[in-house]
Design an enzyme around this catalytic site. Structure first.
Site, PDB file in Angstrom:
ATOM      1  N   SER A 118     -70.548  26.154   6.978  1.00 40.47           N
ATOM      2  CA  SER A 118     -71.648  26.732   5.958  1.00 40.47           C
ATOM      3  C   SER A 118     -72.195  26.155   4.761  1.00 40.47           C
ATOM      4  CB  SER A 118     -71.065  28.084   5.764  1.00 40.47           C
ATOM      5  OG  SER A 118     -72.405  28.655   4.701  1.00 40.47           O
ATOM      6  N   PHE A 119     -73.319  26.256   4.705  1.00 39.11           N
ATOM      7  CA  PHE A 119     -73.953  25.088   2.826  1.00 39.11           C
ATOM      8  C   PHE A 119     -73.903  26.416   2.433  1.00 39.11           C
ATOM      9  CE2 PHE A 119     -75.386  21.256   6.593  1.00 39.11           C
ATOM     10  CZ  PHE A 119     -74.623  20.981   6.134  1.00 39.11           C
ATOM     11  N   THR A 179     -72.023  37.077   7.836  1.00 46.45           N
ATOM     12  CA  THR A 179     -72.762  36.020   8.630  1.00 46.45           C
ATOM     13  C   THR A 179     -71.605  36.524   9.796  1.00 46.45           C
ATOM     14  OG1 THR A 179     -72.909  34.138   9.522  1.00 46.45           O
ATOM     15  CG2 THR A 179     -71.510  34.315   8.408  1.00 46.45           C
ATOM     16  N   LYS A 192     -71.845  40.957  11.060  1.00 47.33           N
ATOM     17  CA  LYS A 192     -73.634  41.853  10.567  1.00 47.33           C
ATOM     18  C   LYS A 192     -73.917  42.933  11.032  1.00 47.33           C
ATOM     19  CE  LYS A 192     -75.702  37.555   9.759  1.00 47.33           C
ATOM     20  NZ  LYS A 192     -76.888  36.452  10.585  1.00 47.33           N
ATOM     21  N   ASN A 245     -77.337  41.072   6.961  1.00 48.00           N
ATOM     22  CA  ASN A 245     -76.906  40.181   5.793  1.00 48.00           C
ATOM     23  C   ASN A 245     -76.759  40.026   4.822  1.00 48.00           C
ATOM     24  OD1 ASN A 245     -79.431  39.235   5.641  1.00 48.00           O
ATOM     25  ND2 ASN A 245     -79.111  37.275   5.443  1.00 48.00           N
ATOM     26  N   GLY A 291     -78.402  34.849  22.845  1.00 49.03           N
ATOM     27  CA  GLY A 291     -77.149  35.901  21.698  1.00 49.03           C
ATOM     28  C   GLY A 291     -77.938  37.276  20.922  1.00 49.03           C
ATOM     29  N   GLY A 344     -76.206  40.103  15.040  1.00 49.24           N
ATOM     30  CA  GLY A 344     -76.015  40.111  14.194  1.00 49.24           C
ATOM     31  C   GLY A 344     -77.434  38.243  14.147  1.00 49.24           C
ATOM     32  N   ALA A 345     -77.631  37.514  14.098  1.00 47.21           N
ATOM     33  CA  ALA A 345     -78.592  36.945  14.172  1.00 47.21           C
ATOM     34  C   ALA A 345     -79.940  37.237  15.118  1.00 47.21           C
ATOM     35  CB  ALA A 345     -78.528  34.810  13.956  1.00 47.21           C
ATOM     36  N   GLY A 365     -81.616  25.750  12.407  1.00 45.48           N
ATOM     37  CA  GLY A 365     -81.919  26.632  11.132  1.00 45.48           C
ATOM     38  C   GLY A 365     -82.172  26.517  10.053  1.00 45.48           C
TER      39      GLY A 365
END
Length: 303
Positions: A20-21, A67, A71, A92, A133, A136-137, A249
């Site tokens: 993660s950033f 995340t 979520k 989120n 998928g 959550g996303a 993303g």
């Protein structure tokens, strides 16, 4: 960054988080906006989520981010849900009110739609979508597509009940445009304009893997991956090799983060400062990756 008794904390809860950033982007945003806030990571899965959320109620938090894989499960621990978040069935972003209430939002959908339409140039109401998928996303992405008039959305997941539930929720809460696809069935791909990976395959421990065999990729299709570290997953590399336009993303992360800051602080977020920070991180990551590849090549040649 100076932390004092008045500093409002924000944490990201999920696992894995090493890719993660978010913390760098968020903390840059706080500094640029003059906010006395700090963002950090809490790596935890769903088994301990309730305990963590309950503890945050009694600490000096503005809220928290959520995340994978939390979520959907986090909803059961919140007091209220934003109407769109409630329809999506995933959150989120959680805001803690001065009274201690926890209110769930979903900025993933906002970030995804902004990136897909502005950076990808996709006209949602003219396209058929396929999504790997249903977590959550995937919920956020597919729900916002249905909300904005997608013609059709095919959804699959290795855990099939997850995909089936998302299809049912979209058709009931947004528009009857979603259709379940069994895991490993790629027969619908040829009818799709946009193919999306929200499965998490290709990041973390699954780097180098893709949910889609490359023989099903068509050059006319657009490929999106919710992952941004690595910059291009195997899913995107395979699509690019076939001549497809691709988008990762990073923009989704930027725009959802902008929306988060505005929810937590009530102030306008410094979009360009956050974008510059993300771009710098990407360049640094690329330099590190190139260095490791060079070292590997040297070791091979020396044998």
């Amino acid at each position: 960054m100076m932390i004092d008794i008045n500093t409002k904390m924000v944490t990201l809860i999920g696992t894995p988080l090493k890719q993660s950033f978010a913390a760098q982007m968020q903390n840059t945003g706080y500094q640029a906006a003059g906010l006395n806030m700090v963002y950090f990571y809490t790596e935890a899965d769903k088994d301990h989520l309730g305990d963590i959320v309950n503890g945050l109620r009694y600490m000096n938090f503005a809220g928290f981010a959520v995340t994978k894989p939390n979520k959907v499960r986090v909803l059961r621990y919140l007091d209220e849900l934003d109407p769109l978040c409630q329809k999506m069935g995933a959150s989120n972003t959680v805001v803690k009110t001065p009274e201690g209430k926890l209110i769930g939002y979903n900025t993933d959908g906002i970030g995804f739609y902004t990136s897909l339409t502005q950076e990808g140039g996709i006209k949602v109401d003219q396209c058929v979508f396929f999504c790997f998928g249903g977590g959550g996303a995937g919920r956020a992405m597919c729900s916002v597509l249905a909300y904005h008039g997608a013609r059709k959305i095919y959804i699959t997941d290795v855990f099939e009940p997850c995909a089936k539930a998302l299809v049912a929720d979209i058709n009931a809460n947004f528009a009857p445009v979603a259709e379940f696809v069994h895991h490993g069935d790629f027969s619908k791909l040829s009818a799709c304009d946009v193919v999306m990976n929200a499965s998490g395959v290709g990041m973390g421990d699954s780097i180098g893997r893709s949910p889609l065999p490359k023989e099903y990729i068509q050059p006319s299709q657009f490929y999106f991956d919710a992952c941004y570290n690595p910059e291009k997953t195997q899913f995107l590399l395979d699509a690019e090799e076939k001549g497809c336009r691709v988008l990762n993303g990073l923009g989704m992360s930027l725009y959802q983060g902008v929306a988060q800051i505005e929810l937590w602080s009530g102030q306008k977020a410094p979009v360009e400062a956050m974008r510059r920070e993300l771009m710098q991180i990407v360049e640094e990551q690329k330099a590190v990756s190139d260095f490791h590849e060079s070292c590997s090549a040297v070791r091979v040649c020396s044998r």
